[in-house]
Design a protein around this motif. Structure first.
Motif, PDB file in Angstrom:
ATOM      1  N   UNK A 186      10.373   9.123  -2.443  1.00 18.78           N
ATOM      2  CA  UNK A 186      10.375   7.761  -2.041  1.00 18.78           C
ATOM      3  C   UNK A 186       8.794   6.954  -2.962  1.00 18.78           C
ATOM      4  N   UNK A 187       8.257   8.542  -2.684  1.00 18.79           N
ATOM      5  CA  UNK A 187       6.730   8.144  -3.643  1.00 18.79           C
ATOM      6  C   UNK A 187       7.548   7.020  -5.922  1.00 18.79           C
ATOM      7  N   UNK A 200      13.361   3.131  -0.006  1.00 25.13           N
ATOM      8  CA  UNK A 200      12.972   1.797  -0.142  1.00 25.13           C
ATOM      9  C   UNK A 200      13.700   1.190   1.047  1.00 25.13           C
ATOM     10  N   UNK A 201      15.106   0.724   0.249  1.00 29.86           N
ATOM     11  CA  UNK A 201      16.449  -0.285   1.270  1.00 29.86           C
ATOM     12  C   UNK A 201      16.147   0.467   2.381  1.00 29.86           C
ATOM     13  N   UNK A 240       7.844   2.235  -9.058  1.00 26.36           N
ATOM     14  CA  UNK A 240       9.078   1.510  -9.638  1.00 26.36           C
ATOM     15  C   UNK A 240       9.508  -0.181  -8.834  1.00 26.36           C
ATOM     16  N   UNK A 241       9.261   0.216  -8.006  1.00 31.47           N
ATOM     17  CA  UNK A 241       9.853  -1.154  -6.866  1.00 31.47           C
ATOM     18  C   UNK A 241       8.918  -1.909  -7.450  1.00 31.47           C
ATOM     19  N   UNK A 242       8.150  -1.537  -6.871  1.00 34.65           N
ATOM     20  CA  UNK A 242       6.700  -2.331  -6.757  1.00 34.65           C
ATOM     21  C   UNK A 242       6.706  -3.552  -7.782  1.00 34.65           C
ATOM     22  N   UNK A 280       0.826  -1.391  -0.421  1.00 33.61           N
ATOM     23  CA  UNK A 280       0.500  -0.212  -0.226  1.00 33.61           C
ATOM     24  C   UNK A 280       0.606   1.242   0.295  1.00 33.61           C
ATOM     25  N   UNK A 281       0.558   2.233  -1.176  1.00 33.13           N
ATOM     26  CA  UNK A 281       2.031   2.928  -0.894  1.00 33.13           C
ATOM     27  C   UNK A 281       1.540   4.047   0.012  1.00 33.13           C
TER      28      UNK A 281
END
Length: 247
Positions: free
Chosen positions: A130-131, A172-173, A136-138, A107-108
């Protein structure tokens, strides 16, 4: 957290509507086992205490308010203290980073809210970046099956480092590492408070802060200090100050 909320609602239901059913079950039990059932409308008196000074309370008030409600209120207070609004929101946001069922809990919005709880690590620009990284991450995680087959956030963080994606999704990391550190930090604090009662006994009431800190460190990290030989410690203690004889 959903089960915690269910438990809290059930306790509220038991408190508001279930005492009558409980009282009926108790009366049936007493009748089956020939136990005397007190009249709920009679005044309640505590054995061994003066009846003149006693409060004029009925048996129904005593069993319902002083016993039944008090037990349930104590349980509710413990639930609310352990899982207050902030802790509940924090745990729900942390769960959004789970990779189970191919990142089904992602959930972003909640993940961004989690980052906002760390203002010293995520400023306004980091929140905006981050948003973008989360989108891109998911998408990247769901494209590669090696990530969906992992178990736990710890393995996810290791795989990000192994594949070099920790640099591409730096924010994210960082959030993953903060989530991993939080339970350890909380447990360490609780262990420290538990150890304080054991280390600082009444016979050690004048123990200084530094001595207390050093003693607690040795007690808490006993698994680490168990592999340290006594000889280097004695030699270091001896070299700190000239002494008349070798320890």
């Amino acid at each position: 957290m959903a089960l915690v909320e269910v438990c809290k609602q059930r306790l509220h239901f038991l408190r508001d509507d279930d005492f009558g059913d409980l009282l009926d079950d108790v009366q049936k039990f007493c009748e089956e086992h020939d136990i005397v059932i007190p009249n709920m409308e009679d005044l309640h008196f505590v054995p061994g205490k003066s009846r003149r000074k006693a409060q004029r309370l009925t048996n129904f008030h005593y069993y319902c308010v002083d016993l039944y409600f008090q037990v349930l209120d104590t349980q509710l207070n413990e639930w609310n203290d352990r899982f207050d609004k902030v802790n509940t929101e924090l745990l729900l946001c942390m769960a959004c980073l789970s990779l189970l069922n191919n990142f089904a809990s992602f959930d972003k919005v909640k993940i961004v809210c989690l980052a906002q709880l760390y203002p010293q690590d995520f400023d306004r620009m980091n929140i905006i970046n981050l948003q973008i990284q989360l989108d891109n991450y998911i998408h990247d995680m769901k494209m590669h099956s090696e990530f969906s087959s992992l178990r736990g956030i710890g393995n996810l963080a290791k795989e990000l480092v192994k594949t070099g994606r920790c640099a591409s999704y730096m924010l994210v990391y960082k959030l993953l590492t903060l989530v991993l550190v939080l339970p350890v930090a909380t447990a360490s604090v609780e262990r420290a408070f538990s150890a304080m009662k054991i280390v600082k006994t009444p016979l050690r009431s004048k123990m200084g802060d530094q001595w207390l800190s050093d003693s607690m460190l040795v007690y808490i990290e006993i698994d680490v200090f168990a592999f340290i030989d006594n000889e280097p410690i004695m030699r270091r203690f001896h070299d700190m100050k000239p002494r008349r004889q070798q320890l």
